[in-house]
Design an enzyme around this catalytic site. Structure first.
Site, PDB file in Angstrom:
ATOM      1  N   ASP A 114       1.282 -31.224 -14.452  1.00  0.00           N
ATOM      2  CA  ASP A 114       0.677 -30.179 -13.313  1.00  0.00           C
ATOM      3  C   ASP A 114       1.954 -29.380 -12.981  1.00  0.00           C
ATOM      4  OD1 ASP A 114       1.798 -32.267 -11.934  1.00  0.00           O
ATOM      5  OD2 ASP A 114      -0.020 -32.656 -10.804  1.00  0.00           O
ATOM      6  N   PHE A 159       3.259 -25.201  -1.237  1.00  0.00           N
ATOM      7  CA  PHE A 159       2.401 -26.341  -1.581  1.00  0.00           C
ATOM      8  C   PHE A 159       1.079 -26.059  -2.280  1.00  0.00           C
ATOM      9  CE2 PHE A 159      -0.001 -30.342  -1.655  1.00  0.00           C
ATOM     10  CZ  PHE A 159       0.938 -31.066  -2.072  1.00  0.00           C
ATOM     11  N   ARG A 178      -8.419 -31.362  -6.384  1.00  0.00           N
ATOM     12  CA  ARG A 178      -7.924 -31.420  -7.923  1.00  0.00           C
ATOM     13  C   ARG A 178      -9.283 -30.715  -8.654  1.00  0.00           C
ATOM     14  NH1 ARG A 178      -4.113 -35.360  -8.788  1.00  0.00           N
ATOM     15  NH2 ARG A 178      -4.059 -37.114  -7.177  1.00  0.00           N
TER      16      ARG A 178
HETATM   17  P1  IMP Z   1       8.514 -33.991  -8.566  1.00  0.00           P
HETATM   18  O1  IMP Z   1       9.056 -35.422  -8.862  1.00  0.00           O
HETATM   19  O2  IMP Z   1       9.296 -33.659  -7.099  1.00  0.00           O
HETATM   20  O3  IMP Z   1       9.186 -32.884  -9.789  1.00  0.00           O
HETATM   21  O4  IMP Z   1       7.103 -34.016  -8.322  1.00  0.00           O
HETATM   22  C1  IMP Z   1       6.279 -33.841  -9.157  1.00  0.00           C
HETATM   23  C2  IMP Z   1       4.840 -34.300  -8.801  1.00  0.00           C
HETATM   24  O5  IMP Z   1       4.598 -34.162  -7.404  1.00  0.00           O
HETATM   25  C3  IMP Z   1       3.778 -33.525  -9.423  1.00  0.00           C
HETATM   26  O6  IMP Z   1       3.502 -33.954 -10.718  1.00  0.00           O
HETATM   27  C4  IMP Z   1       2.684 -33.521  -8.270  1.00  0.00           C
HETATM   28  O7  IMP Z   1       1.870 -34.531  -8.590  1.00  0.00           O
HETATM   29  C5  IMP Z   1       3.498 -33.287  -6.958  1.00  0.00           C
HETATM   30  N1  IMP Z   1       3.699 -32.158  -6.640  1.00  0.00           N
HETATM   31  C6  IMP Z   1       4.832 -31.557  -6.374  1.00  0.00           C
HETATM   32  N2  IMP Z   1       4.477 -30.186  -5.855  1.00  0.00           N
HETATM   33  C7  IMP Z   1       3.157 -30.409  -5.446  1.00  0.00           C
HETATM   34  C8  IMP Z   1       2.376 -29.289  -4.923  1.00  0.00           C
HETATM   35  O8  IMP Z   1       2.869 -28.087  -4.713  1.00  0.00           O
HETATM   36  N3  IMP Z   1       1.014 -29.483  -4.989  1.00  0.00           N
HETATM   37  C9  IMP Z   1       0.634 -30.835  -5.351  1.00  0.00           C
HETATM   38  N4  IMP Z   1       1.313 -31.590  -5.865  1.00  0.00           N
HETATM   39  C10 IMP Z   1       2.542 -31.449  -5.963  1.00  0.00           C
HETATM   40 MG    MG Z   2       1.829 -35.237 -10.855  1.00  0.00          MG
END
Ligand code: IMP
Ligand code: MG
Length: 179
Positions: free
Chosen positions: A98, A151, A164
């Site tokens: 996502d 966010f 979602r």
């Molecule tokens: P990362 O490991 O920091 O790259 O985070 C990845 C995961 O964090 C994504 O697959 C999302 O589930 C969650 N995430 C990161 N940013 C957002 C956001 O802006 N909204 C909602 N979920 C987020």
């Molecule tokens: Mg995710």
């Protein structure tokens, strides 16, 4: 209590862009079969919309990792909650996410999946927040939208498991106490 959500990308914009990315992917994989890996839960809406628009043969598998608590910051600890059902050996793997934020989830996942002898692994994400990247080695092959450091929710993305199901991408602006 209801949150106010500002639309960042409309349903029409998201759908049109997924169509473009699907066409690009179908061209790049011509003559091959793609093994799509959907990262649950956030990647599920994007994976379905993408898969429907691919013109090459597709198989699908699902995996669930958790890197966040209930809030909006990455914990840095990635937990494998549900593993894949199928072997990856010899397959052209396309991971569908996502959003890529710090990159911690993907950095971990790619290392794990590489051990399983796929023919190759590429990465496709609906949203990318490059300003937030901590794991700079994560190379993203297909990005639908690059967004600022906000966010976002909708199209599979949640805030505390909510939103979602929104058919667009929005930013949670504020929490109101009055309803
Ligand atoms: P990362 O490991 O920091 O790259 O985070 C990845 C995961 O964090 C994504 O697959 C999302 O589930 C969650 N995430 C990161 N940013 C957002 C956001 O802006 N909204 C909602 N979920 C987020
Ligand atoms: Mg995710």
């Amino acid at each position: 209590m209801a949150d106010k959500i500002r639309v960042l990308l409309t349903e029409e914009e998201v759908d049109a862009r997924i169509g473009e990315i699907a066409a690009q992917i179908s061209k790049d994989y011509e003559g091959q079969e793609i093994h799509l890996i959907c990262i649950l839960k956030g990647g599920v809406f994007f994976t379905c919309e993408l898969a429907k628009r691919l013109s090459v043969p597709v198989t699908m598998d699902f995996m669930s990792v958790s890197s966040y608590g209930g809030g909006t910051e990455s914990s840095g600890i990635v937990k494998l909650v549900k593993d894949l059902d199928e072997s990856l050996e010899g397959k052209h793997v396309l991971i569908v996410e996502d959003i890529i934020d710090s990159g911690r989830t993907l950095a971990y996942l790619i290392e794990v999946l590489k051990q399983r002898q796929p023919a190759d692994i590429r990465l496709c994400t609906l949203l990318d927040k490059p300003e937030r990247r901590v794991k700079k080695q994560v190379k993203v092959d297909y990005v639908c939208f690059t967004i600022p450091d906000e966010f976002v929710v909708g199209y599979g993305l949640d805030y505390d498991q909510k939103y979602r199901n929104l058919p667009y991408i929005g930013v949670v602006e504020q929490e109101r106490e009055d309803n």
